[in-house]
Write a protein that holds these residues in place. Structure first.
Motif, mmCIF file in Angstrom:
data_model
loop_
_atom_site.group_PDB
_atom_site.id
_atom_site.type_symbol
_atom_site.label_atom_id
_atom_site.label_comp_id
_atom_site.label_asym_id
_atom_site.label_seq_id
_atom_site.Cartn_x
_atom_site.Cartn_y
_atom_site.Cartn_z
ATOM 1 N N LEU A 1 13.026 7.957 -12.684
ATOM 2 C CA LEU A 1 11.760 7.610 -13.552
ATOM 3 C C LEU A 1 11.351 6.108 -13.085
ATOM 4 C CD1 LEU A 1 13.094 8.894 -16.879
ATOM 5 C CD2 LEU A 1 11.053 9.648 -15.605
ATOM 6 N N LEU A 2 12.295 5.241 -12.596
ATOM 7 C CA LEU A 2 11.909 4.006 -12.066
ATOM 8 C C LEU A 2 11.415 3.952 -10.975
ATOM 9 C CD1 LEU A 2 15.156 1.905 -12.636
ATOM 10 C CD2 LEU A 2 13.086 1.699 -13.765
ATOM 11 N N ALA A 3 11.420 4.875 -9.944
ATOM 12 C CA ALA A 3 10.628 5.247 -8.693
ATOM 13 C C ALA A 3 9.362 5.761 -9.136
ATOM 14 C CB ALA A 3 11.446 6.222 -7.799
ATOM 15 N N SER A 4 9.194 6.525 -10.099
ATOM 16 C CA SER A 4 7.778 7.075 -10.610
ATOM 17 C C SER A 4 7.197 6.039 -11.121
ATOM 18 C CB SER A 4 7.891 8.089 -11.417
ATOM 19 O OG SER A 4 8.655 9.193 -10.880
ATOM 20 N N LEU A 5 7.542 5.084 -11.634
ATOM 21 C CA LEU A 5 6.853 3.793 -12.542
ATOM 22 C C LEU A 5 6.184 2.924 -11.298
ATOM 23 C CD1 LEU A 5 9.327 2.836 -15.407
ATOM 24 C CD2 LEU A 5 6.782 3.710 -15.430
ATOM 25 N N LEU A 6 7.060 2.817 -10.116
ATOM 26 C CA LEU A 6 6.693 2.022 -8.956
ATOM 27 C C LEU A 6 5.454 2.661 -8.366
ATOM 28 C CD1 LEU A 6 9.835 0.954 -7.047
ATOM 29 C CD2 LEU A 6 8.280 -0.516 -7.973
ATOM 30 N N GLN A 7 5.286 4.123 -8.297
ATOM 31 C CA GLN A 7 4.418 4.812 -8.018
ATOM 32 C C GLN A 7 3.008 4.596 -8.745
ATOM 33 O OE1 GLN A 7 4.741 8.932 -7.583
ATOM 34 N NE2 GLN A 7 2.997 9.445 -6.372
ATOM 35 N N ALA A 8 3.299 4.421 -10.090
ATOM 36 C CA ALA A 8 2.264 4.186 -11.104
ATOM 37 C C ALA A 8 1.646 2.680 -10.823
ATOM 38 C CB ALA A 8 2.440 4.560 -12.478
ATOM 39 N N PHE A 9 2.593 1.774 -10.770
ATOM 40 C CA PHE A 9 2.235 0.170 -10.752
ATOM 41 C C PHE A 9 1.504 0.005 -9.277
ATOM 42 C CE2 PHE A 9 6.426 -1.002 -12.867
ATOM 43 C CZ PHE A 9 6.040 -0.662 -13.973
ATOM 44 N N TYR A 10 1.671 0.716 -8.273
ATOM 45 C CA TYR A 10 0.940 0.209 -6.973
ATOM 46 C C TYR A 10 0.121 1.331 -6.446
ATOM 47 C CZ TYR A 10 4.494 -3.618 -6.792
ATOM 48 O OH TYR A 10 5.310 -4.595 -6.919
ATOM 49 N N GLY A 11 -0.135 2.266 -7.454
ATOM 50 C CA GLY A 11 -1.050 3.324 -7.003
ATOM 51 C C GLY A 11 -0.744 4.127 -5.589
ATOM 52 N N ILE A 12 0.437 4.405 -5.446
ATOM 53 C CA ILE A 12 0.801 5.231 -4.166
ATOM 54 C C ILE A 12 0.322 6.389 -4.492
ATOM 55 C CG2 ILE A 12 2.677 5.763 -2.987
ATOM 56 C CD1 ILE A 12 4.210 3.150 -4.146
ATOM 57 N N ARG A 13 -0.166 7.109 -3.317
ATOM 58 C CA ARG A 13 -0.855 8.292 -3.630
ATOM 59 C C ARG A 13 -0.096 9.408 -3.659
ATOM 60 N NH1 ARG A 13 -3.267 6.078 1.099
ATOM 61 N NH2 ARG A 13 -2.277 7.701 2.187
ATOM 62 N N SER A 14 1.066 9.412 -2.961
ATOM 63 C CA SER A 14 2.018 10.699 -3.112
ATOM 64 C C SER A 14 3.455 10.188 -3.030
ATOM 65 C CB SER A 14 1.689 11.591 -1.601
ATOM 66 O OG SER A 14 2.297 10.723 -0.636
ATOM 67 N N GLU A 15 4.177 11.080 -3.276
ATOM 68 C CA GLU A 15 5.738 10.996 -3.289
ATOM 69 C C GLU A 15 6.312 10.678 -2.219
ATOM 70 O OE1 GLU A 15 6.676 14.386 -5.354
ATOM 71 O OE2 GLU A 15 6.134 13.722 -7.556
ATOM 72 N N ARG A 16 5.694 11.299 -0.838
ATOM 73 C CA ARG A 16 6.173 11.059 0.579
ATOM 74 C C ARG A 16 6.048 9.491 0.858
ATOM 75 N NH1 ARG A 16 7.852 15.246 3.513
ATOM 76 N NH2 ARG A 16 7.729 17.308 2.533
ATOM 77 N N LEU A 17 4.828 9.138 0.260
ATOM 78 C CA LEU A 17 4.698 7.545 0.887
ATOM 79 C C LEU A 17 5.404 6.833 -0.095
ATOM 80 C CD1 LEU A 17 0.717 7.673 0.963
ATOM 81 C CD2 LEU A 17 2.192 7.510 3.020
ATOM 82 N N LEU A 18 5.681 7.128 -1.291
ATOM 83 C CA LEU A 18 6.589 6.373 -2.031
ATOM 84 C C LEU A 18 8.204 6.428 -1.440
ATOM 85 C CD1 LEU A 18 7.464 4.956 -4.700
ATOM 86 C CD2 LEU A 18 7.919 7.147 -5.375
ATOM 87 N N LEU A 19 8.638 7.599 -1.022
ATOM 88 C CA LEU A 19 9.767 7.383 -0.250
ATOM 89 C C LEU A 19 9.904 6.540 0.886
ATOM 90 C CD1 LEU A 19 11.087 11.172 -0.911
ATOM 91 C CD2 LEU A 19 11.774 9.127 -2.115
ATOM 92 N N GLU A 20 8.571 6.591 1.633
ATOM 93 C CA GLU A 20 8.451 5.703 2.966
ATOM 94 C C GLU A 20 8.827 4.277 2.664
ATOM 95 O OE1 GLU A 20 5.195 4.703 6.123
ATOM 96 O OE2 GLU A 20 5.009 6.744 5.394
ATOM 97 N N GLN A 21 7.993 3.845 1.321
ATOM 98 C CA GLN A 21 8.005 2.569 1.078
ATOM 99 C C GLN A 21 9.483 2.238 0.679
ATOM 100 O OE1 GLN A 21 6.164 -0.151 0.604
ATOM 101 N NE2 GLN A 21 4.437 0.925 1.881
ATOM 102 N N LEU A 22 10.140 3.166 -0.053
ATOM 103 C CA LEU A 22 11.483 2.842 -0.480
ATOM 104 C C LEU A 22 12.658 2.760 0.607
ATOM 105 C CD1 LEU A 22 11.823 5.146 -3.713
ATOM 106 C CD2 LEU A 22 12.062 2.727 -3.683
ATOM 107 N N HIS A 23 12.188 3.499 1.964
ATOM 108 C CA HIS A 23 12.959 3.280 2.892
ATOM 109 C C HIS A 23 12.893 2.053 3.540
ATOM 110 C CE1 HIS A 23 15.221 4.968 6.315
ATOM 111 N NE2 HIS A 23 14.462 4.525 7.202
ATOM 112 N N TYR A 24 11.937 1.185 3.201
ATOM 113 C CA TYR A 24 12.334 -0.050 3.935
ATOM 114 C C TYR A 24 11.913 -1.366 3.264
ATOM 115 C CZ TYR A 24 7.295 0.969 4.847
ATOM 116 O OH TYR A 24 5.813 1.183 4.541
ATOM 117 N N ASN A 25 11.351 -0.994 1.989
ATOM 118 C CA ASN A 25 10.671 -2.010 1.371
ATOM 119 C C ASN A 25 11.953 -2.681 0.322
ATOM 120 O OD1 ASN A 25 9.575 -3.796 -1.074
ATOM 121 N ND2 ASN A 25 7.379 -2.588 -0.305
ATOM 122 N N LEU A 26 12.361 -3.786 0.352
ATOM 123 C CA LEU A 26 13.552 -4.285 -0.295
ATOM 124 C C LEU A 26 13.217 -4.526 -1.791
ATOM 125 C CD1 LEU A 26 15.193 -6.837 2.085
ATOM 126 C CD2 LEU A 26 15.875 -4.383 1.768
#
Length: 379
Positions: free
Chosen positions: A63-88
């Motif tokens: 749910l926190l990851a989904s909130l991040l997707q809403a905060f920054y307008g990330i288009r898809s869950e795959r892009l969200l996971l890509e950001q989570l991979h390297y974004n501290l």
């Protein structure tokens, strides 16, 4: 002396991820509020998961990851996971250490029905607004209500006839077309509705049957849509309730009646709304349930406005009309920055859950700004 660039970095890092996040970063206040609300949802999470078997990804992190997707307008869950991979910063917010492995993209898909549903989002919003820091910011008397069209994940090409009749042959598209051709021989291409009046009585989307044709005004095309509704507290423009319905002509007023009836307390309350709510039925229903309708007068309506001098003579009426404008910021943020100008899920239940998640994200950003002075004084 000039320094030289090292091509190979150090093998180990001993800097804590907590130290890399600035103390004044707004996500710190937001994560504190979100964590408190999620902690209160622990009994709900225990009901959703089995007591035995292999441990899943913690629902709080999803749910926190989904909130991040809403905060920054990330288009898809795959892009969200890509950001989570390297974004501290994102890893810190979700609660992942730099060494934790990243989830598979289907993790969200498999948990969507369990977590991203209207029931869980409703409880999440309820627990967030019941926090001790948030309660003093709320009023239990003055509210505003409004709705907006939400474009569904469907196009005109998905429309199919539902009345059992056949479409007439298409009209000629050029000066020489149609001559020497038997009548009715040419077939329509999929999505070709030239000369056909589209209506919800005759056509329905095959990809999303819950979406209905609706348009904002005569200057806009009718598109498969839903209608999102919010109930706003006037004191600090925080959303206390939200709902998604089909895009019917009376959907806004019906949803407003349901949300106004759920406001707790037997005391007198007021609810502000725009001219679209200025009908005798809506005004009478509000007064019946003990809510004073501070609705903008629609003098152009045949029969005149349903709001008379009993309401407009009070100073509170003008204040409610002015405060009601803040509700437009909610829809503007959800569509422009939250990325919900068009949904990427189908069905009323899924659309309602995603809309509720973005309402929670808006409230968290709003609360982070409202609670900032207190947080700075405490620091």
């Amino acid at each position: 002396m000039r320094g030289h660039r090292e091509r190979s970095g150090s093998l180990f890092s001993y800097v804590s991820i907590e130290e890399r996040i600035p103390a004044s970063h707004p996500l710190r206040r937001i994560r504190k509020l979100a964590d408190q609300a999620l902690d209160r949802l622990n009994p709900t999470f225990c009901e959703l998961y089995a007591s035995e078997g292999r441990p899943s990804v913690p629902p709080e992190q999803l749910l926190l990851a989904s909130l991040l997707q809403a905060f920054y307008g990330i288009r898809s869950e795959r892009l969200l996971l890509e950001q989570l991979h390297y974004n501290l910063l994102y890893r810190w917010f979700v609660g992942l250490s730099p060494d934790d492995p990243m989830w598979h993209p289907t993790t969200f898909t498999k948990n969507r029905e369990r977590l991203l549903n209207d029931d869980v989002m409703g409880r999440f919003l309820e627990k967030l607004m019941a926090a001790p820091e948030v309660k003093p910011l709320l009023s239990d008397e003055h509210f505003s209500v409004d709705g907006t069209l939400l474009q569904a994940w469907a196009s005109h090409a998905s429309l199919e006839r539902t009345d059992g009749q056949d479409d007439p042959p298409p009209p000629p598209s050029g000066p020489g077309e149609g001559f020497g051709q038997p009548k009715g021989e040419k077939k329509r291409a999929k999505g070709d509705f030239r000369g056909i009046k589209l209506s919800n009585k005759t056509h329905r989307s095959g990809t999303d049957p819950d979406a209905l044709l609706a348009r904002k005004s005569n200057a806009h095309p009718a598109l498969p849509s839903y209608r999102g509704h919010v109930l706003m507290d006037n004191r600090h423009a925080l959303i206390v309730d939200c709902k998604v319905t089909q895009a019917t002509g009376t959907g806004e007023r019906d949803a407003a009646k349901a949300m106004a009836a759920d406001i707790p307390g037997a005391h007198q309350k007021t609810i502000g709304a725009d001219k679209g709510y200025d009908t005798k039925g809506f005004v009478a229903e509000m007064r019946r349930i003990g809510v004073t309708p501070h609705v903008a007068q629609n003098t152009a309506r045949s029969g005149g406005s349903a709001i008379d001098g009993r309401t407009t003579r009070h100073q509170g009426y003008a204040k409610s009309i002015h405060a009601r404008r803040g509700i437009e910021k909610v829809f503007a943020w959800i569509k422009q920055w939250g990325g919900l100008r068009q949904f990427k899920l189908r069905g009323t239940d899924k659309v309602s859950a995603v809309f509720g998640l973005h309402v929670i994200a808006y409230n968290l950003i709003r609360l982070g700004n409202l609670l900032r002075p207190a947080a700075m004084e405490a620091a």
